[in-house]
Design a protein around this motif. Structure first.
Motif, PDB file in Angstrom:
ATOM      1  N   ALA A  93     -37.994-125.829  13.879  1.00  0.00           N
ATOM      2  CA  ALA A  93     -38.306-126.532  12.744  1.00  0.00           C
ATOM      3  C   ALA A  93     -37.737-127.794  12.071  1.00  0.00           C
ATOM      4  N   ARG A  94     -36.811-127.129  11.377  1.00  0.00           N
ATOM      5  CA  ARG A  94     -35.274-128.673  10.450  1.00  0.00           C
ATOM      6  C   ARG A  94     -34.500-129.468  11.328  1.00  0.00           C
ATOM      7  N   LEU A  95     -34.835-129.255  13.080  1.00  0.00           N
ATOM      8  CA  LEU A  95     -33.223-129.465  13.474  1.00  0.00           C
ATOM      9  C   LEU A  95     -33.913-130.722  13.707  1.00  0.00           C
ATOM     10  N   GLU A  96     -33.017-131.665  13.996  1.00  0.00           N
ATOM     11  CA  GLU A  96     -33.330-132.995  15.042  1.00  0.00           C
ATOM     12  C   GLU A  96     -33.229-133.449  16.240  1.00  0.00           C
ATOM     13  N   THR A 371     -27.840-130.520   4.965  1.00  0.00           N
ATOM     14  CA  THR A 371     -29.198-130.963   6.320  1.00  0.00           C
ATOM     15  C   THR A 371     -28.229-132.724   6.614  1.00  0.00           C
ATOM     16  N   TYR A 372     -27.834-133.414   5.860  1.00  0.00           N
ATOM     17  CA  TYR A 372     -27.313-134.840   6.224  1.00  0.00           C
ATOM     18  C   TYR A 372     -25.970-134.086   7.144  1.00  0.00           C
ATOM     19  N   MET A 373     -25.287-133.220   6.417  1.00  0.00           N
ATOM     20  CA  MET A 373     -23.053-133.075   7.459  1.00  0.00           C
ATOM     21  C   MET A 373     -24.555-131.879   8.141  1.00  0.00           C
ATOM     22  N   THR A 374     -25.145-131.254   8.626  1.00  0.00           N
ATOM     23  CA  THR A 374     -25.826-131.073  10.059  1.00  0.00           C
ATOM     24  C   THR A 374     -26.414-131.824  10.874  1.00  0.00           C
ATOM     25  N   ARG A 375     -27.089-133.002  10.479  1.00  0.00           N
ATOM     26  CA  ARG A 375     -27.135-133.957  11.137  1.00  0.00           C
ATOM     27  C   ARG A 375     -26.310-134.864  11.837  1.00  0.00           C
ATOM     28  N   GLY A 376     -25.275-134.839  11.088  1.00  0.00           N
ATOM     29  CA  GLY A 376     -24.134-135.516  11.236  1.00  0.00           C
ATOM     30  C   GLY A 376     -22.946-135.273  12.079  1.00  0.00           C
ATOM     31  N   LEU A 377     -22.809-133.758  12.472  1.00  0.00           N
ATOM     32  CA  LEU A 377     -21.804-133.086  13.551  1.00  0.00           C
ATOM     33  C   LEU A 377     -23.053-133.405  14.475  1.00  0.00           C
ATOM     34  N   TYR A 385     -21.416-142.486  17.730  1.00  0.00           N
ATOM     35  CA  TYR A 385     -20.318-142.783  15.904  1.00  0.00           C
ATOM     36  C   TYR A 385     -20.159-142.981  15.208  1.00  0.00           C
ATOM     37  N   GLU A 386     -21.382-144.486  15.066  1.00  0.00           N
ATOM     38  CA  GLU A 386     -21.638-144.753  14.130  1.00  0.00           C
ATOM     39  C   GLU A 386     -22.951-143.992  12.456  1.00  0.00           C
ATOM     40  N   GLN A 387     -23.868-143.339  13.596  1.00  0.00           N
ATOM     41  CA  GLN A 387     -25.168-142.134  13.211  1.00  0.00           C
ATOM     42  C   GLN A 387     -24.365-141.130  12.245  1.00  0.00           C
ATOM     43  N   ALA A 388     -23.312-140.747  13.003  1.00  0.00           N
ATOM     44  CA  ALA A 388     -22.497-139.379  12.181  1.00  0.00           C
ATOM     45  C   ALA A 388     -21.669-140.270  11.096  1.00  0.00           C
TER      46      ALA A 388
END
Length: 788
Positions: A93-96, A371-377, A385-388
């Motif tokens: 439920a927490r995955l993007e 959370t931001y780290m997971t989303r970036g990876l 890459y821009e969003q990462a």
């Protein structure tokens, strides 16, 4: 329908599927887990309700083979390990993007088995995991004290020995206990099964120690389902049912590939199909003789009628499948990798402890650095890459010292072209972790793009000092050394490519050729994977190899075969799956020839042209491949029009790859140079781009090209070829044609750093970007040169 993968590493992974397959997945409420040891991937095959198609999600594993599923448990057998995962829906439920995933498998345990060549696996009713230990020819289980615990082996196997005596491979459970196994031979000698692959396969009853069936062709994947025993007779490409009392079998269906891996739901079977690679392992089996082309994918079969209902076919990147397992009541699962930051904030506790746990809200979790780290990876894996970069910046804004964030930001910035800022980040990460090999390796690649070869070589060396077995760093070092002219050490290091897992290596019991004279023997020369460029570039060594042997065979793809067939010295061209181990004595990759012949810049074979174009003309319909003979129409300008071929991208769909492909909106400026008729050799599926080309002085001749021999005949009629690094520029070079090569900020080992020429093609002119990423400046220089 097509389904390209966003996986940024390795070869492109593309698949197509029948239009009804998403609806089959939707109605059944399922997804699939598929393993491919050839590609080093576990694939989650899922129905994407938003996109309306089938989504293939790839995770990297080292030689994944057996897969076992039981409830929320998922086991995967690899090169020398067993990975165990658990589904934790709360994490899903927490995955993007939020709400899309309904399952998330978290790694829970890894067991080191040693190299036992794990094949099929299954959980028993007592929750013990059973493995087919192919190397030792036994069934085994795992415990904390041992690599493995042998439980059963065929009675004809006299001892436990790591010799793969019978190639035990498949396991069927009945009532939660191991009951039936398959093997490729009833033999008790080292690799003895290889001598009779076509019909030496057996099916055994574990309970009675008796052979139920003999005479099978490479059987795999026995399964007990609906009161019947089902087996894949892989060498026949078929699914069969077995009468265990009578000792007979009946074919249900034949499929267009090497069948291996199966699971059932209702009246449907999901069956894995593999291409047969070279035939050191697969020679002599019926499917090689019966099917000229074999397919890789997952086929859906109605077991009651034998009718194929749909399929997922892999078109590139995946050639073999081992296991296929259903995930019931799971539509869109994911798997977390072992280094995923989300693991640091995901907890599974006993029910009695949950009442005492105070957890942050979803809103609070969403704003945490993890959370931001997971989303970036995840964004990086998807190629966004821009969003990462934005995610990694946010991590550092919230927690400047967050582990790996600075390094990850540096790597992502490099992909966006922000090379100097990327360098600052990587140096900052290195200051904190000076002994981390992968930072040094990333710096080496970045210095190479910044055209600082000395720093690049030094950084690659430091990466290797800290992690001597880091194959990718050795290959990077090889490229940099070769670009700098250090061929002796460079080609030594280049052999590490064979250990990266990214190169298709011929698996053969015959010895590798060492370059010595073998006057009475046949040498098999093969092109690694689909790298046509290297096949053309290094085909110049064919006469040298032929002078040292009695016969020279070349193993390559169908589209390259007609071109290499006219290289002087080639005895015969073979295709993957069409060659027997008995057809040759020794083998070697074409990429290893410069090393075997102790190549230096001065000793590169330079007999141009080394493609026999006259023989090619006799074999092809040259009239159909004739270029329009255009001359200036105006009497005021009677000068002949120059014929220039152009390729601005190495492959269809690669226009966005600024490292190699020149953006068309920049490249099209060359078409304004007067007195030239341009010919487009770039495959184009974009209707808007096609319309643009129709308004320019460009003849689109790409549609004439069926293989690389056709391409060579077109190029032979041109005065010049202008293109990025692609097969066309190598064909022009091999023909001795003038060729201008446009260099991005990443280039291959045969294009020297900071040079306008290369010893591999003396007639080639290299155009370098004035600054990394500056395609406009490069095209201005090309326009000026064309004008002159």
């Amino acid at each position: 329908m097509s389904n390209p993968s966003a996986d940024p590493s390795g070869p492109p992974l593309r698949s197509v599927f029948t239009a009804n397959l998403p609806e089959i997945f939707r109605q059944l409420g399922i997804s699939l887990v598929v393993s491919t040891y050839q590609a080093g991937k576990v694939i989650l095959v899922r129905h994407d309700e938003v996109a309306g198609g089938i989504n293939t999600h790839f995770r990297d594993f080292e030689k994944p083979m057996g897969i076992a599923v039981k409830g929320n448990r998922l086991g995967i057998g690899g090169a020398n390990t067993v990975w165990e995962y658990r589904n934790v829906p709360a994490v899903a439920a927490r995955l993007e993007p939020r709400g899309k995933n309904d399952a998330c498998y978290l790694p829970r345990h890894i067991h080191i088995t040693g190299d036992i060549d794990i094949h099929e696996m299954a959980w028993a009713k007592d929750d013990r995991l059973w493995l087919v230990n192919t190397r030792f020819g036994c069934l085994c289980t795992l415990d904390v004290d041992h690599s493995f615990y042998p439980r059963w082996r065929p009675p004809f196997i006299s001892a436990l020995a790591p010799e793969d005596r019978c190639h035990l491979n498949g396991l069927a459970m009945v009532d939660g206990e191991p009951r039936y196994v398959t093997a490729l031979g009833e033999t008790d000698t080292h690799a003895g099964w290889r001598s009779n692959k076509a019909s030496g396969g057996i099916l055994m009853d574990v309970a009675s120690n008796k052979v139920v069936l003999r005479g099978l062709s490479m059987p795999h994947s026995p399964r007990w389902y609906r009161g019947k025993l089902w087996v894949l007779e892989s060498g026949q490409g078929s699914l069969v049912t077995v009468d265990t009392v009578k000792g007979t079998w009946e074919t249900v269906a034949k499929l267009p590939g090497f069948t291996r891996g199966i699971d059932f739901i209702g009246p449907l079977a999901f069956i894995g199909l593999s291409k047969v690679r070279e035939s050191a392992v697969f020679s002599g089996i019926p499917i090689v003789a019966d099917l000229a082309e074999r397919i890789c994918g997952v086929w859906v079969l109605n077991i009651e009628t034998g009718e194929v209902l749909g399929f997922l076919r892999f078109e590139s990147g995946v050639e073999e499948i081992f296991a296929v397992q259903l995930l019931h009541h799971t539509r869109f699962p994911d798997m977390l990798e072992w280094n995923d930051p989300l693991l640091g904030i995901s907890y599974v506790l006993p029910d009695e402890a949950l009442a005492e746990v105070v957890m942050p809200s979803e809103a609070e979790l969403a704003e945490r650095p993890q959370t931001y780290m997971t989303r970036g990876l995840e964004r990086f894996r998807q190629g966004d890459y821009e969003q990462a970069v934005a995610c990694f910046r946010e991590v550092l804004n919230r927690e400047p010292g967050y582990p790996d964030a600075t390094y990850s930001l540096g790597v992502a910035l490099a992909e966006t072209g922000a090379l100097q800022e990327s360098l600052d980040c990587l140096l900052s990460a290195l200051a904190k972790e000076p002994d981390r090999a992968k930072i040094h390796h990333s710096l080496a690649n970045l210095y190479s793009r910044l055209r600082q070869p000395r720093e690049a070589i030094r950084a690659a060396g430091k990466a290797i000092e800290r992690q001597p077995d880091l194959a990718a760093a050795h290959v990077s070092l090889a490229v940099m050394l070769l670009q700098s002219g250090n061929y002796k050490r460079g080609f030594d290091e280049y052999e590490w490519r064979l250990k990266t897992g990214q190169v298709a290596v011929l698996q053969s019991p015959n010895p590798r050729w060492d370059g010595a004279a073998v006057a009475e023997k046949t040498v098999l020369l093969y092109v690694e994977g689909n790298d046509v460029r290297h096949g053309i570039l290094l085909a110049r060594y064919v006469p040298k190899v032929r002078s040292l042997c009695a016969k020279l065979l070349i193993l390559c793809s169908d589209d390259l075969a007609p071109l290499l067939a006219v290289i002087p010295g080639v005895s015969e061209i073979r295709h993957p799956g069409s060659i027997s181990v008995a057809d040759y004595d020794v083998h070697v990759s074409i990429d290893s020839l410069p090393l075997l012949f102790n190549t230096t810049p001065e000793t590169i074979p330079d007999l141009f042209p080394y493609i026999d174009i006259e023989t090619l003309k006799k074999r092809k319909n040259t009239e159909a491949l004739r270029l329009p003979d255009r001359t200036a129409d105006s009497a005021l300008d009677p000068a002949p029009v120059r014929k220039v071929g152009v390729v601005w991208s190495p492959q269809p769909g690669a226009d966005g790859d600024g490292h190699v492909a020149c953006p068309f909106d920049v490249f099209q400026a060359v078409f304004t140079v007067p007195g030239i008729q341009f010919y487009n050799l770039h495959s184009c599926d974009d209707s808007e781009l096609t319309a643009t080309l129709s308004r320019l002085p460009v003849d689109d001749v790409e549609s004439k090209i069926k293989d690389y021999a056709d391409l060579a005949l077109l190029i032979d009629q041109m005065d010049l070829l202008v293109g990025v690094d692609c097969p066309a520029v190598h064909i022009a070079g091999a023909l001795g044609k003038p060729v201008w090569v446009l260099q991005g900020d990443i280039s291959s080992w045969y294009w020297p750093t900071l040079s306008s020429s290369t010893p591999w093609y003396p007639q080639a002119r290299l155009f370098q970007q004035p600054q990394p990423g500056d395609w406009k400046g490069l095209i201005r220089e090309v326009k000026q040169a064309l004008s002159q």
